[in-house]
Each structure stands twice: as C-alpha cells, then as structure tokens.
Design a protein around this motif. Sequence first.
Motif, short mmCIF file in Angstrom:
data_model
loop_
_atom_site.label_atom_id
_atom_site.label_comp_id
_atom_site.label_asym_id
_atom_site.label_seq_id
_atom_site.Cartn_x
_atom_site.Cartn_y
_atom_site.Cartn_z
N PHE A 114 30.65 36.24 50.99
CA PHE A 114 29.39 36.88 50.62
C PHE A 114 29.61 38.39 50.53
O PHE A 114 30.33 38.96 51.34
N ARG A 115 28.98 39.00 49.52
CA ARG A 115 29.13 40.44 49.30
C ARG A 115 30.59 40.85 49.39
O ARG A 115 30.97 41.76 50.14
N THR A 116 31.39 40.20 48.59
CA THR A 116 32.83 40.41 48.64
C THR A 116 33.21 41.79 48.13
O THR A 116 32.54 42.37 47.27
N ILE A 117 34.30 42.32 48.68
CA ILE A 117 34.83 43.57 48.16
C ILE A 117 35.37 43.30 46.75
O ILE A 117 35.74 42.17 46.42
N PRO A 118 35.40 44.30 45.89
CA PRO A 118 35.82 44.06 44.50
C PRO A 118 37.30 43.73 44.40
O PRO A 118 38.06 43.82 45.37
N GLY A 119 37.71 43.36 43.19
CA GLY A 119 39.12 43.12 42.94
C GLY A 119 39.62 41.86 43.59
O GLY A 119 39.06 40.76 43.41
N HIS A 120 40.67 41.99 44.40
CA HIS A 120 41.30 40.81 44.99
C HIS A 120 40.37 40.07 45.94
O HIS A 120 40.48 38.85 46.09
N GLY A 121 39.42 40.79 46.58
CA GLY A 121 38.48 40.13 47.48
C GLY A 121 37.58 39.16 46.74
O GLY A 121 37.41 38.01 47.14
N LEU B 31 56.74 31.94 47.62
CA LEU B 31 56.04 31.05 48.55
C LEU B 31 54.55 31.35 48.43
O LEU B 31 54.12 32.49 48.62
N CYS B 32 53.77 30.32 48.11
CA CYS B 32 52.34 30.50 47.81
C CYS B 32 51.49 29.64 48.74
O CYS B 32 51.97 28.72 49.39
N LEU B 33 50.19 29.91 48.72
CA LEU B 33 49.29 29.22 49.64
C LEU B 33 49.06 27.77 49.27
O LEU B 33 48.88 26.92 50.14
N PHE C 264 44.94 34.54 47.59
CA PHE C 264 44.50 33.49 46.68
C PHE C 264 44.43 34.02 45.25
O PHE C 264 44.59 33.26 44.30
N ALA C 265 44.19 35.31 45.09
CA ALA C 265 44.19 35.94 43.78
C ALA C 265 45.59 36.47 43.51
O ALA C 265 45.96 37.54 43.98
N VAL C 266 46.38 35.70 42.77
CA VAL C 266 47.77 36.09 42.51
C VAL C 266 47.76 37.03 41.30
O VAL C 266 47.98 36.60 40.17
N HIS C 267 47.49 38.30 41.54
CA HIS C 267 47.43 39.26 40.45
C HIS C 267 48.84 39.61 39.98
O HIS C 267 49.85 39.27 40.61
N ARG C 268 48.92 40.33 38.87
CA ARG C 268 50.21 40.51 38.22
C ARG C 268 51.15 41.44 38.97
O ARG C 268 52.36 41.42 38.72
N GLN C 269 50.66 42.23 39.92
CA GLN C 269 51.58 43.07 40.69
C GLN C 269 52.40 42.26 41.69
O GLN C 269 53.41 42.74 42.21
N ARG D 231 38.50 31.83 44.09
CA ARG D 231 39.56 30.83 44.09
C ARG D 231 39.47 29.93 45.32
O ARG D 231 39.71 28.72 45.22
N MET D 232 39.16 30.49 46.47
CA MET D 232 38.99 29.66 47.67
C MET D 232 37.90 28.63 47.44
O MET D 232 38.03 27.47 47.82
N ALA D 233 36.79 29.05 46.82
CA ALA D 233 35.68 28.13 46.56
C ALA D 233 36.09 27.07 45.53
O ALA D 233 35.74 25.89 45.67
N GLU D 234 36.83 27.46 44.50
CA GLU D 234 37.29 26.50 43.49
C GLU D 234 38.15 25.41 44.12
O GLU D 234 38.10 24.24 43.71
#
Length: 370
Positions: free
Chosen positions: A295-302, A156-158, A141-146, A308-311
Amino acid sequence: MNAAQGRFLILSAGMGSGHHAVAAELTRRLEAGGGRTRTVDVLDLLPPGVGRGLSTFYRTVICHAPAVYAGLYAAFFRAGDGPRPGSAPLAALAERRLLELVGRLRPDVVVPVFHLAAQLTGRLRTRGALTVPSAVVVTDFAVHRQWLHPGNDTYLCLTPDLAGEVARAVGRPAVASGALVAPRFRGPAATVRDWRRRLGPPDRPPVLISTGAWGAGAGVAGTARLVASAGYRPVVLCGHNARLRREASRGAPEHAMGWVEDMPGLLSACRALVDNAAGQTALEAMAVGVPVVSFRTIPGHGREGSLRMAEHGFADYAPDAGALIRSLDALTRPGAARERRVEAASGLFSGEGVRPLEALLRTAGRSGAA
C-alpha cells in the motif's frame, strides 16, 4: 572443487539494509557448507566520497522527492526502445579497486547482490579482466535492466518465472534460488509472547506498517490512522528516521518504533504487514507466515515489485484505502483467504538456495583459477 573448498567474494551495498541482509544469509549458508566468504560494500570500491554521495542522494530522493526518483527509474532502470542511459560509467569507477581486491583475496566466485555490482562484474567478465565466474543474486521482484548484464555467468532469482525472464534477457543461465532469509524467521519466534504483551491487549489485531531502514514512504501517519480507524492496532516501523517516528507518535498508533533488532518476534506478534517496497521485510514476513499487503508503495522498484508479488499470489496489492482495509479484514482473521496467501508465499523458500554456486566452483577449478 566443492563448496567446502570455495572462496566467495560477496558484493553488497549500503542502500538501506536489505542487500546486507541477503549478503549475511549467503555468508551463513556458504560457511555452513565449509566455504569461506568476504563481504564488501561495492560503494566503498568507488572513488572517495562517490559512494557516500550516491547513497545520500538515493536516500534523499526516496524519502523527500519520490517524483524525482520515479523519473530516474523510468530513465535508467525500466526497459525501453532506443539508447537508454545506464550505470556503466559509474561501474567503471570501481573496476580498478575490485580487480585489486580479487587479486588479494583470490576468490573462486564473485557474488553481486546489488545491481551496480552486477554491472561491474559483467563488464569485467566480458573483457576477460575478471577471470573467476560471477553469480548475481537478484534481490528484487522487479528485475529492472540495471540488474542485467550478459557478461555474468549465472543469475539467482526469487522465482522460476523471474529466472526465465532473466535468462531470456541476458542469454545466460538463471535459476530460482528462492528468498534468502535467515532461519530465525522460519516460523513463530520464541519472543512472540513478550511482543504480544508489549503491543497491548488482544482486542485489536496488531498490524505492522513498514517503511524500511530509511523510514521512506508517503502518508505513513495517515496509513496508521486509517488502520486504527478500521479497528486494528497500527505498529509503525520507522527505521532510522527520527523525524518520521516523531510524526507517527503524534498520530494514531500507540507504537511508533525505530530500528528493531528482534524482527522475527515482532512479526510473529502481528497479524499482517503493510509494506511499501516489496523488499526484504516483506520476504521476512512471508517466512514467518504473516500475510503482506502492499500500500502506498514507493515509486520505481517498490511499486513494480509490489505488483509482481501480487501477480505471483504472494501478497495483496491495495490501490486505495478501501482495498487496504478489505485485504486486512480478509487476511488478519483465520480462514481460507489467509491460509491461501500464507501457503502461496511459503513457496518462495523452496528454491535452489546457494547450490547453483557449486557449478561455478567446478568451472573455476577446471579453468585453473585459485
């Protein structure tokens, strides 16, 4: 050329289990249509020891030094102004072996499902060294630049929103494939009764707490105690992390489990999933019809993926303990809140699937590629 004649080379990565799960579902769908597939771990295309070292380093920082990973993500993955470090030097190390593999297997389409593989194919397509099209399956869900390289032919995206974001960023076609989840997750599993008996009497609703294949996450035992104190039965998935399983077993949950093969059955027996990574487990829960709370998500993409999932309305994001319990109270019981969340999440499974690959097969046929 149609799907029945197509040969697909799928580039996955042994970073946890999510990318391999997507690759397996791609394989199933493509081969069901008559295609032929081969899946390769892109880490194995790196020089000896490099791929294993990269995986070990990533696992170490995710599990034991999340602040370090947060810094790496900010530097290498998040968009920003000015020159930014990237993965191009690492991708370059795999170019020769990928081209040799393509020469042997002669695929019609190369399909990266990991961001390093997307950089690899994008570089080679830009130079003309890779002569068959590449279609990147973005699993985040986090489409980072890499993930993003304009040399790739399509993405192909979610979701449609993410596809639009990618298309604007790279200037290439992007479509909403939806979540690529195996059909065994679509609806309650046949083993749900067995799991309900195993999890105990129905006096407390079981809540699954996921930490991924590597058992990563902060305060997992504390999350289990919190869930138990609110009247729920915590079931902690520890993946392959034996240390975490021992720690969780000493805490509140009656159930601290290692790697579970029958995830459809276990998910079907639980009333909600507490997730920390916005990865494949969250998508599998949504496919089953189980609400997800991050909850208590891992940093970065997590963290970014969970937001983004919540949005999008697919899951709840709980910034604190009180918010977690409020979400569980609303989502574990029958009612409008649960129905809305499950219905919204079901939209993730109505995309284009693997159909966009057919257009690339036609392109390969016109170009004379084998």
